[in-house]
Design a protein around this motif. Structure first.
Motif, PDB file in Angstrom:
ATOM      1  N   MET A 214      -1.432  -8.244  -0.442  1.00 30.19           N
ATOM      2  CA  MET A 214      -1.105  -8.691  -2.000  1.00 30.19           C
ATOM      3  C   MET A 214       0.281  -8.119  -2.335  1.00 30.19           C
ATOM      4  SD  MET A 214      -4.837  -7.489  -2.783  1.00 30.19           S
ATOM      5  CE  MET A 214      -4.446  -7.540  -5.131  1.00 30.19           C
ATOM      6  N   GLY A 215       1.471  -7.705  -2.256  1.00 29.85           N
ATOM      7  CA  GLY A 215       2.402  -7.331  -2.982  1.00 29.85           C
ATOM      8  C   GLY A 215       2.557  -5.674  -3.166  1.00 29.85           C
ATOM      9  N   GLU A 216       3.956  -5.583  -2.859  1.00 33.45           N
ATOM     10  CA  GLU A 216       3.940  -3.954  -3.517  1.00 33.45           C
ATOM     11  C   GLU A 216       4.130  -3.656  -5.002  1.00 33.45           C
ATOM     12  OE1 GLU A 216       7.532  -2.313  -2.373  1.00 33.45           O
ATOM     13  OE2 GLU A 216       7.487  -2.716   0.030  1.00 33.45           O
ATOM     14  N   LYS A 217       3.859  -4.857  -6.071  1.00 27.47           N
ATOM     15  CA  LYS A 217       4.014  -4.693  -7.952  1.00 27.47           C
ATOM     16  C   LYS A 217       1.899  -3.883  -7.567  1.00 27.47           C
ATOM     17  CE  LYS A 217       2.088  -9.279  -8.494  1.00 27.47           C
ATOM     18  NZ  LYS A 217       2.292 -10.276  -9.393  1.00 27.47           N
ATOM     19  N   TYR A 218       1.182  -4.315  -6.454  1.00 25.53           N
ATOM     20  CA  TYR A 218      -0.259  -3.627  -7.083  1.00 25.53           C
ATOM     21  C   TYR A 218       0.185  -2.153  -6.692  1.00 25.53           C
ATOM     22  CZ  TYR A 218      -1.291  -8.800  -7.820  1.00 25.53           C
ATOM     23  OH  TYR A 218      -1.482  -9.422  -7.597  1.00 25.53           O
ATOM     24  N   LEU A 219       0.968  -1.768  -5.022  1.00 25.76           N
ATOM     25  CA  LEU A 219       0.800  -0.232  -5.515  1.00 25.76           C
ATOM     26  C   LEU A 219       1.438   0.066  -6.185  1.00 25.76           C
ATOM     27  CD1 LEU A 219       0.662   1.821  -3.554  1.00 25.76           C
ATOM     28  CD2 LEU A 219       2.973   1.237  -2.645  1.00 25.76           C
ATOM     29  N   GLU A 220       2.663  -0.553  -7.587  1.00 29.46           N
ATOM     30  CA  GLU A 220       2.755   0.456  -8.571  1.00 29.46           C
ATOM     31  C   GLU A 220       2.177   0.693  -9.659  1.00 29.46           C
ATOM     32  OE1 GLU A 220       6.394  -2.178  -9.311  1.00 29.46           O
ATOM     33  OE2 GLU A 220       7.028  -1.761  -7.850  1.00 29.46           O
ATOM     34  N   ARG A 221       1.157  -0.347  -9.437  1.00 27.59           N
ATOM     35  CA  ARG A 221       0.155  -0.604 -10.633  1.00 27.59           C
ATOM     36  C   ARG A 221      -0.643   0.571 -10.723  1.00 27.59           C
ATOM     37  NH1 ARG A 221      -1.512  -6.775 -11.970  1.00 27.59           N
ATOM     38  NH2 ARG A 221       0.027  -7.846 -12.521  1.00 27.59           N
ATOM     39  N   TYR A 222      -0.573   0.613  -8.957  1.00 28.21           N
ATOM     40  CA  TYR A 222      -1.881   1.761  -8.448  1.00 28.21           C
ATOM     41  C   TYR A 222      -1.229   3.190  -9.006  1.00 28.21           C
ATOM     42  CZ  TYR A 222      -4.580  -2.141  -6.487  1.00 28.21           C
ATOM     43  OH  TYR A 222      -4.801  -2.695  -5.821  1.00 28.21           O
ATOM     44  N   LYS A 223      -0.330   3.076  -9.498  1.00 23.13           N
ATOM     45  CA  LYS A 223       0.511   4.729  -9.144  1.00 23.13           C
ATOM     46  C   LYS A 223       0.785   4.151 -11.085  1.00 23.13           C
ATOM     47  CE  LYS A 223       2.954   4.991  -4.997  1.00 23.13           C
ATOM     48  NZ  LYS A 223       4.261   4.953  -3.872  1.00 23.13           N
ATOM     49  N   LYS A 224       0.563   3.079 -11.869  1.00 23.30           N
ATOM     50  CA  LYS A 224       0.741   3.527 -12.885  1.00 23.30           C
ATOM     51  C   LYS A 224      -0.433   3.826 -13.943  1.00 23.30           C
ATOM     52  CE  LYS A 224       1.876   0.540 -16.765  1.00 23.30           C
ATOM     53  NZ  LYS A 224       1.858  -1.438 -17.491  1.00 23.30           N
ATOM     54  N   TYR A 225      -1.370   3.651 -13.436  1.00 20.66           N
ATOM     55  CA  TYR A 225      -2.737   3.804 -13.955  1.00 20.66           C
ATOM     56  C   TYR A 225      -4.141   4.756 -13.332  1.00 20.66           C
ATOM     57  CZ  TYR A 225      -2.268  -1.143 -15.473  1.00 20.66           C
ATOM     58  OH  TYR A 225      -2.002  -2.118 -15.811  1.00 20.66           O
ATOM     59  N   PHE A 226      -3.178   5.277 -12.440  1.00 15.50           N
ATOM     60  CA  PHE A 226      -3.775   6.676 -12.040  1.00 15.50           C
ATOM     61  C   PHE A 226      -2.823   7.493 -11.452  1.00 15.50           C
ATOM     62  CE2 PHE A 226      -6.647   3.305 -11.102  1.00 15.50           C
ATOM     63  CZ  PHE A 226      -7.624   3.315 -11.163  1.00 15.50           C
ATOM     64  N   ARG A 227      -2.747   8.821 -12.196  1.00 19.48           N
ATOM     65  CA  ARG A 227      -2.169   9.937 -11.454  1.00 19.48           C
ATOM     66  C   ARG A 227      -1.828  10.667 -10.161  1.00 19.48           C
ATOM     67  NH1 ARG A 227       0.303  13.172 -15.574  1.00 19.48           N
ATOM     68  NH2 ARG A 227      -1.003  12.539 -17.200  1.00 19.48           N
ATOM     69  N   ASN A 228      -2.510  10.654  -9.969  1.00 18.26           N
ATOM     70  CA  ASN A 228      -2.936  11.176  -7.894  1.00 18.26           C
ATOM     71  C   ASN A 228      -3.387  10.253  -7.492  1.00 18.26           C
ATOM     72  OD1 ASN A 228      -0.576  13.568  -8.644  1.00 18.26           O
ATOM     73  ND2 ASN A 228      -2.577  14.738 -10.187  1.00 18.26           N
ATOM     74  N   PRO A 229      -2.781   9.081  -7.287  1.00 19.06           N
ATOM     75  CA  PRO A 229      -4.465   8.182  -6.283  1.00 19.06           C
ATOM     76  C   PRO A 229      -3.883   8.236  -5.278  1.00 19.06           C
ATOM     77  CG  PRO A 229      -2.317   6.687  -6.998  1.00 19.06           C
ATOM     78  CD  PRO A 229      -2.544   8.040  -7.954  1.00 19.06           C
ATOM     79  N   ILE A 230      -4.923   8.872  -4.459  1.00 21.26           N
ATOM     80  CA  ILE A 230      -5.327   8.833  -2.463  1.00 21.26           C
ATOM     81  C   ILE A 230      -5.594   7.286  -2.221  1.00 21.26           C
ATOM     82  CG2 ILE A 230      -5.983   9.498  -0.572  1.00 21.26           C
ATOM     83  CD1 ILE A 230      -7.542  11.801  -2.499  1.00 21.26           C
ATOM     84  N   ILE A 231      -4.146   6.909  -1.847  1.00 17.68           N
ATOM     85  CA  ILE A 231      -3.817   5.533  -0.769  1.00 17.68           C
ATOM     86  C   ILE A 231      -4.275   5.219   0.784  1.00 17.68           C
ATOM     87  CG2 ILE A 231      -2.022   3.901  -0.967  1.00 17.68           C
ATOM     88  CD1 ILE A 231      -2.032   4.264  -4.630  1.00 17.68           C
ATOM     89  N   HIS A 232      -5.293   3.716   0.798  1.00 18.04           N
ATOM     90  CA  HIS A 232      -5.243   4.052   2.275  1.00 18.04           C
ATOM     91  C   HIS A 232      -4.808   2.422   2.032  1.00 18.04           C
ATOM     92  CE1 HIS A 232      -8.572   6.708   2.228  1.00 18.04           C
ATOM     93  NE2 HIS A 232      -8.642   7.106   0.894  1.00 18.04           N
ATOM     94  N   GLU A 233      -3.608   2.250   2.461  1.00 16.31           N
ATOM     95  CA  GLU A 233      -2.805   1.450   3.642  1.00 16.31           C
ATOM     96  C   GLU A 233      -3.111   0.579   4.477  1.00 16.31           C
ATOM     97  OE1 GLU A 233       2.085   0.313   4.266  1.00 16.31           O
ATOM     98  OE2 GLU A 233       1.492   1.322   2.235  1.00 16.31           O
ATOM     99  N   HIS A 234      -3.036  -0.655   4.096  1.00 16.87           N
ATOM    100  CA  HIS A 234      -4.194  -1.454   5.649  1.00 16.87           C
ATOM    101  C   HIS A 234      -3.101  -2.747   5.642  1.00 16.87           C
ATOM    102  CE1 HIS A 234      -7.474   0.773   4.391  1.00 16.87           C
ATOM    103  NE2 HIS A 234      -7.326   1.107   5.790  1.00 16.87           N
TER     104      HIS A 234
END
Length: 259
Positions: A214-234
């Protein structure tokens, strides 16, 4: 709003929240049986998106209040987890931010979390419904070009195309009960309802199924909206894990919930 329940009521509750324009049976029909082995599964059908519902969808806030009230009345205001598919992931974010419901795990399913002003949102909503309304009702696009492209995608060997249509529910189910008003309001309200930044309510552990394609901008959004998200990258596309690999999706959901 309607909630469809499956499994043993003695098991911990997991709430499943559908994506934009999705019919709950299509969205989660392929994973309910597996999840019900470990959870009491509660699948939300948003207002206007269930054939038993005579009302139209209004706003995100209205749906949030209905969900919270249902959890309060039926589950003693406590659930183990909630998974949100696309739009549903935004609902999970709001539930965690509002913290009116006790929720141990919030799982975001490759949500885009787009935000826009009222004018832009209104224009995008009208355009989206103009393109998709006939397809939702009949399975065919008004545009010959769109219909030709759709036919080519369905004939392609890539399983993702068919899986995405299946998640919406259009491949098997009659969705003609969904009104134009519900579609417009769902889309517009989603992108105009502000999502708080750095969400952390002190209780809910946030997991994100990040679809890398989907693109790295979405990863940036997750880190913007959540303080400590656990990211499961696929290395996948939007909701590809759920649609194409339901067994792997179920396994990951259970791991997130320590089941």
């Amino acid at each position: 709003m309607t909630v469809h329940e499956f499994g043993n009521k003695d098991n911990p509750v997991i709430v499943l929240l559908p994506g934009t324009m999705c019919y709950w049976k299509g969205n989660f029909g392929g994973v309910i049986d597996d999840l019900a082995k470990d959870f009491f599964v509660a699948v939300v059908a948003y207002t206007g998106f269930d054939e038993s519902d005579n009302e139209s969808y209004s706003t995100v806030t209205d749906e949030l209040e209905k969900i919270e009230q249902y959890v309060k009345e039926h589950y003693d205001n406590k659930i183990l987890a909630a998974y949100g598919c696309s739009l549903g992931g935004t609902f999970v974010a709001h539930l965690a931010a509002r913290h009116n419901v006790s929720m141990k795990y919030g799982i975001i399913g490759s949500s885009d979390m787009d935000q826009a002003g009222n004018l832009k949102a209104a224009l995008l909503a009208k355009l989206m419904v103009k393109v998709t309304y006939n397809f939702i009702h009949t399975g065919h696009y008004n545009s010959k070009l769109m219909q030709k492209r759709y036919a080519q995608q369905m004939a392609d060997s890539d399983p993702y195309n068919k899986a995405f249509v299946a998640i919406v529910g259009r491949d098997k189910y009659d969705m003609s009960f969904i009104t134009r008003e519900s579609l417009i309001n769902q889309f517009k309200s989603d992108i105009t309802t502000p999502i708080p930044e750095k969400i952390d309510n002190g209780e809910t552990e946030i997991h994100v199924f990040y679809a890398k394609k989907m693109g790295e901008k979405y990863l940036e959004r997750y880190k913007k909206y959540f303080r400590n998200p656990i990211i499961h990258e696929h290395d996948m596309r939007h909701e590809e894990l759920l649609g194409v690999y339901p067994d792997k999706w179920c396994k990951l959901v259970k791991e997130c919930c320590r089941r």
